[in-house]
Design a protein around this motif. Sequence first.
Motif, short mmCIF file in Angstrom:
data_model
loop_
_atom_site.label_atom_id
_atom_site.label_comp_id
_atom_site.label_asym_id
_atom_site.label_seq_id
_atom_site.Cartn_x
_atom_site.Cartn_y
_atom_site.Cartn_z
N SER A 182 32.63 35.03 74.34
CA SER A 182 31.89 34.87 73.09
C SER A 182 30.90 36.00 72.90
CB SER A 182 31.14 33.54 73.08
OG SER A 182 32.02 32.48 73.32
N GLY A 207 29.76 28.07 75.85
CA GLY A 207 30.26 26.78 75.38
C GLY A 207 30.74 25.91 76.53
N GLN A 216 32.45 29.06 67.99
CA GLN A 216 32.90 28.08 68.95
C GLN A 216 32.34 26.67 68.66
OE1 GLN A 216 31.91 29.41 72.81
NE2 GLN A 216 33.26 27.97 73.87
N ASP A 233 36.90 32.35 67.89
CA ASP A 233 36.42 31.91 69.19
C ASP A 233 36.79 30.45 69.37
OD1 ASP A 233 35.17 31.67 71.57
OD2 ASP A 233 33.17 32.27 70.87
N GLU A 234 37.83 30.23 70.11
CA GLU A 234 38.34 28.88 70.34
C GLU A 234 38.47 28.11 69.03
OE1 GLU A 234 36.63 26.96 73.69
OE2 GLU A 234 36.10 28.85 74.64
MG LIG Z 1 32.38 30.98 74.33
#
Ligand SMILES: [Mg+2]
Lengths: 337, 334, 493, 295, 303
Positions: free
Chosen positions: A48, E156, A97, A180-181
Amino acid sequence: MEHLLEVKNLSVSIEGSLGEVQAVRDVSFSLKKGEVLAIVGESGCGKSVLCKSIMKLLPPSAKIKEGSIHVNGQDITCYREKEMQKLRGKVFSMIFQDPMTSLNPTIKIGKQIAEAVLIHNRKYTKAQVDQKVLRLMELVGISHPKERYHQYPWQFSGGMRQRCVMAIALAADPDILFADEPTTALDVTIQAQILDLLREIQKKLGTAMILVSHDLGVVARVADRVAVMYAGKIVEIGTAEEVYYDPRHPYTWGLMKSLPAFANGKESLYTIPGMPPTLIHPPKGDAFACRNEYALNIDYEEMPPMFKITDTHYAATWLLDPRAPQIKSPMGGQFSE
Amino acid sequence: MRQKKLVYYGTKSLIFLISVFILSVAVFYVARLAPGDPLISYYGDRTEKMSPEEREWAMGKLGLNEPISVQYVKWVKNAFHGEFGISFKYKQDVLEVIGNRIGNTLLLGGIGFIIMFAGALLLGILCAWYENRMADRILCKLGTISSCIPEFWMALVLILIFSVNLKVLPSSGAYSTGNAGNVGDRILHLIMPLTIVVLEHLWYYAYMIRNKILEEVRADYVLLAKAKGLNKKKLMFTHCVRNVMPAYLSIMAIAVPHVLGGTYVVESVFSYPGIGALSYESARYHDYNLLMLLCMMSGILVIFCNIVSQTINEQIDPRMKDEVITEKSEVVEG
Amino acid sequence: GTTIPAFAEEETTLVYGSGDYTRINPAMDEHGEINILIFSGLTAHDGENQVVPGLAKSWEFDDANNTYTFHMVEDAKWQDGEPVTADDVKFTIEAIMDPENGSENAPNYEDVEEINVIDDHTVSFKLKDKNVAFLDYMTMAVLPKHLLEGEDMQTSDFFRNPVGTGPYKIESWDEGQAITLVKNEDYFKGEPSIDKVVFKIVPDDNAKALQLKSGELDLALLTPKDAASFADDDAYTCYDMKTADYRGIMFNFGNEYWQKNRDLIPAVCYGLDRQAIIDAVILGQGMPAYGPLQRNIYNYEDVEHYDYNPEKAKEILEAAGCEMGDDGFYYRDGEKVGFVISVSSGDQVRIDMAQIAAQELKEIGMDVSVEIPAQIDWAGQMAFLIGWGSPFDADDHTYKVFGTDKGANYSSYSNEEVDKYLTEARQTADPQVRAEAYANFQKALAEDPAYAMICYIDANYVADSNIKGIDPDTVMGHHGVGIFWNVADWTIE
Amino acid sequence: MTNSLFEFAGNKKTETIIPKAKKKWYKNKPVVSIAILVLIILGCLGAELIMTKDPTYMDLLNYNKAPDKEFLFGTDTMGRDIFSMIWYGGRISILIGGLATVISTFIAVVVGAFSGVAPAWLDELIMRFTEIFLSIPTLLLIILLQAIMGNANVLSLSFVIGVTSWTSIAKVVRTEVRQIRNSEYIIAAKCMGAGFFRVLWKHLVPNFFSSIMFMVVMNVRTAMISEATLSFMGIGLPIEVITWGSMLSLSDKALMTGSWWIILIPGLFLIATVLCLTNIGNACREQANRKESNF
Amino acid sequence: MSKEVLLDVKHLTQQFHLTRKIKVKAVDDVSFQIHKGEIFGLVGESGSGKSTVARCLMNIYQPTKGEIWYKDVNICDKKEFKKHKKMLQTRRQMIFQDSASSLNQKMKVSDIITEPMRIQHITPPRGSFVKEAAFQMEYVGLENSFLDRYPSELSGGQRQRVAIARSLCMEPEFLVADEPIASLDVSIQAQIVNLFRHLQEDHGFTFLFIAHDLAMVEYLCDRVGVMYHGKLVELAPAEELYSNPVHPYTKTLLSAIPVPDPIRERKRVLQYYHGEGMENSVWTEVSPGHFAMTQADRKGCSI
Ligand SMILES: [Mg+2]
Ligand SMILES: Nc1ncnc2c1ncn2[C@@H]1O[C@H](COP(=O)(O)OP(=O)(O)OP(=O)(O)O)[C@@H](O)[C@H]1O
Ligand SMILES: Nc1ncnc2c1ncn2[C@@H]1O[C@H](COP(=O)(O)OP(=O)(O)OP(=O)(O)O)[C@@H](O)[C@H]1O
Ligand SMILES: [Mg+2]
């Protein structure tokens, strides 16, 4: 062909409460028009941060220590906020994300998308904007877009929020899309739908995409090339086929082995032993060494350089050094069910 | 839909009326129960020399020796006919007493309020924009110091500079004699009192805005907004400031009576005939009728402003609303 | 409209920094500087505070009936053109006497038994008793019957648009800001020379001084500290006016404490360093006080002055059987000697005086403290920092203040001798006899003090030097009132 | 060497260096402000030790003296030594300022937060009550409360001032709480069984702290001044009790005479206290919000 | 089945207002049981109401209709809930879907992890709270240098693991995990899943495991429910479901599982399901322990 995005030796550090986190270390890659580069890797390895650093969305404590970023041949490494504003949204945009916190809780979903549309199409009338917003919402698979337009983020389920963020990112038809994801909160059918959509957009408009994902299946579906990151560095990069069928880095092997598809029945899943290193004081040698059953002595001493395997396939492991003992990859080949 | 709206505003008005009623009861009783001699404002120093019989007679004359509830009922009855009684001190119909001054106060307080409202917002945004940079730091220090300086001191210094030394501004009154209708003259007279009124409160609110915005710019949605390509200005105003508004509006709604009524010092230093002094003195010397009317006015204003700000807030930020999770499903307290 | 003649001189205006007025009602309210500009009474005071003719050009006193008969000026007119008649006088005084109206001035006319209108310009007052001060009280402004009849004397609108017989009449009243007066060309004593007098309302003392500096005011009463800053400026003239306004510690003899410890009062009086108080609190703008009549012609010097003498104070205490305790305070019968001085809130000068007095008394071994009660408890308090004084007839305040059970005797002071001499002085017009009676009164009072006198305070008027005609020798009254007595003669150069 | 380098080593446990916070303890802490505040408070607490004169003694030979060797901060119009008064008076002022602020802030936070999380009807009730409370003149309330409480002392005065000055903070708190009450972390805490006060203290307060911080600090100042005003009106502490508030409220008399020290010195102390409090509050705010600006 | 029922959900319905007029049935008449010691998987379309079910189970939402029995406590009943509050709060824990918003940004990681213990006034079994936090961190694969960081300084996946650690520290008997592994890398996913397995087998934990990763669900869960548009459309033991899906949506879902194989994956053409035949279907037991929504008229055909 000109590279759309070229990142050279990029290092990014973030001043955290405990010290400097070297989140991205010496990363180089390039991206062509219409190409999809997937980044997979350990959680917390800097994916990220890498995306955000290219878009210059990192907090002030993050510094680009080294390296350069070129977009369309232009060096944007030292671009100021003003100049970046012109690029963002149009040249590159990002799907974040955390979809929940990424949306302003006080503004209606529709408005937030409309804003993105409006910035880059100032001449649109209100009707045109609304139309475009509704189309975008439909595109990303939000049902009842007319009613949903007037809802607030917390009234959406996780997946819907993610799709809203996606709609925002796609609003101005960017040249490069950092995803991002993007599908973590989506069920597989919608995920597939979205992935197909991204593919389609990419084909139609030539959008290049950097896809960060943990789902190797997803990566397999959309990625042209795959980069594997570990502890802030790209340890392996190559076309999807190369990385999937002929992985060279022990970390990539570990990842693949962890897939439940490889678990025999109900026995425990394979996990890479040990813990990922902190990026505050990354080890001197290969950061992966201490978790690597194939580690060589030199791994503890010196960082491995990028070894070229084919024109497109590189990996950073001493195992590829001619001096190193030859071992057979434990992975690779086509998966069988 | 329209009916729903009607019901909505209907309930709001009903709540408003009930609040006003309770307020009147509360003020009435508090005023009369608080120790203090209302006769002083009517009879002045002579009150002290009164014999008990004389006192009795005087209280009776002012209608103060009945039980409070009876007095209250009478007051309400008269109030419905638009009669609010006479001011003990001014011996004049309270409506007239207030009427003579309310215009000046509205002018001073109203303009002051608007300037303060906008000024604090701008100042707060400015500081937040240059967070921890020179401009912000200097403003923060100056602001804090300015809010510690007593009003009267600042007012006198202003007079010293602008009236005594520079002789550019008149130091007292709302207008010069015979010039009541002259706008330019009024403005000249307003400048200094306005400065004080504004300065007194400005930083208090500006600092709140600043800190709120600083929280806000740390939210993640700012990143997405930036990624959209929003420029800073838009980002600040359409996102951050917007989210800060509910808190700001609700505090501003409370500030209304402070700004309008809290001008006692300004009024006495600048001889500005407003209702600040009336409010102060009526409360201090128990000038009941005047006090009641003033309280009712400011109370109505407060309640009204608050209901308005609450309504606006619910528009700005739906999280303020209660129906967000629907009637049936509330967060069960765990 | 009026046309201004081309050769008209520039209009002269005097701006005075005044306190706020809620109304102008000389009949009901005691103080009011502005009254004298708008109204006039049957009699008036001159610069020496002697009674001189006002609306009455002459009067006589009928000893037998205790009746005053006043002959009024015939051509005096109300500012609205109506003639002034004896009916107006009767109306005014009766209105004041009417208990329904609750006038502050009512006690002055307690003696009046009957008011008779003899003809349009003659009126007579029949008194219950002899009262030499009556002529003083007849300086009361006469109000127009034709405008006030049937009106409520407290709430009438008249008091915001008063019409009088004085040298100036109201031109406009900007509520809370200024009262503008213009000269009354028909003034029965002759047209005043200053065209306009503006009472500019400036409640704040500091603001007054600043406005005087900025030229927005021409005349103002300042605090001694503020006035001092104008002393060296030629553009301003400082009038440090003497006043009859004194300060003292009033003992409440209704309080048990003084009934027991009345013999300690001389010690209190000796314990006060008056000059030090004057110097510190009012910058020396005053004079030490020993009696209530020091600014009066009937002052009698030869009484005990109680000059500062801590030794003597202690001696008195010890003589009275007090013993010094370990804490530095005297004890009498096991009780600490000391009391509380109450001060009404708001007047800083009094608070300061009380505090210094308390400290000085502590030094001689009396535990004295100061309190500012929210509400003055006249009956219960121990002592009070009082201010009194009248510049007019000696009877004016002494009778009601020191006479047993009289209206203004808040200290419940009672001394047969004092009562006797006060009544005696009141009931004769013979100056000789009065002088003697007042001398005796002062002696008696000094022997048995009702107050521990502190000082007389000056009124510090500062005026633009262009203003001529202010009489610097007039003795001012309470709150420095009285400078406008000859305003009709003032000029501005 | 090369040979051994390229031998298998396997996954060895390596020493992971656990980074310690290497910053100095005073980094990011408002050391100067804390130091000044502590000095002022210590000075006031130990006033007896540093006072050079009796603060209540009116030295009538030396009134209105500019600062000199004997009177470090000069004397006031009544000859009291300002240096001693500052320390002596600070004690009560700071006590009242602090106590009143604590009381008002506590009420405000509890009422505001409760109203923020309460169901609609209760919220409406509380808010209207707050407004009604706000509309009754503070002066009247104070008089009434004082009458109920009896004799004025530091505690009762702090209580009265505190109880009458919470409304604006409560309003802000309510708004803020309403904005965050449905945040997932609060729901999570409730799921775990956190009671109202814990949620309030751990989750809500850090979030609205920044909005009310300055208001709270200014309450300290306001309480100090109110105390003097009340004393002056006869419903406060005895008049001979010296406080910063009374020193300040008397200072306007000195304004015209050029005795700058009479007004400036107590003012400076007040400003210094408030500034220090603001700085500390700010530091707390930053501490609680480690996130960096995304702006 | 002889297993003890831990949680019994009966006809759970939850409605939300979309606008003033339009209501959404986020959960529509859902009934299922979770046995003690099992891992119950819940999969389904995004927005089909999985999180809502989870939140109802945790008493975050008060259901519009229906009952939820936890052991023998009807937790939808406010009175009963109040009575058993303490027990419920310690025994049930939840991992929220969005880790970023379920962690207070203003708290340190170590405080976040030990918060439930502090709330319930439990003395940390490992000495101090910090040690306890460190222990839990290691469990989920985090360095203990993260202890002093704030959530905003985490990635995350790291945040997600903090959330997991927080829920585990109470050693609950019932854990609702709403997409707990979504943003973790494969290796750590495996680690967490192994951990869950371990907890289930050795400590008898019961899980409600909500996920989109069907491969992982298949691997981990004992029984799986499939939700579509607020309805539970199929419920069966994992193996049975994966080998013999009945409902068309389940079939679509299973066919859409991405395979980590670029060539095959890219070639694959997906079918979509658009809710055909949802209207008049009924809940039937197609085989023992295998329930599904089947079309009323075709009832019995698939048996
Ligand atoms: Mg990330
Ligand atoms: N603001 C910050 N301050 C300090 N450290 C940070 C900050 N943001 C991220 N990091 C650290 O930088 C590293 C890389 O974070 P990043 O968010 O890029 O990880 P990621 O690869 O995206 O992981 P995930 O897959 O879990 O999202 C992590 O170790 C994280 O702890
Ligand atoms: N607080 C709310 N107010 C209104 N509608 C809501 C609320 N919460 C959820 N919904 C609606 O309920 C439906 C189901 O939401 P839920 O979050 O349960 O889905 P989900 O199955 O968890 O989806 P995902 O996998 O995307 O997280 C959605 O349509 C959503 O819009
Ligand atoms: Mg969900």
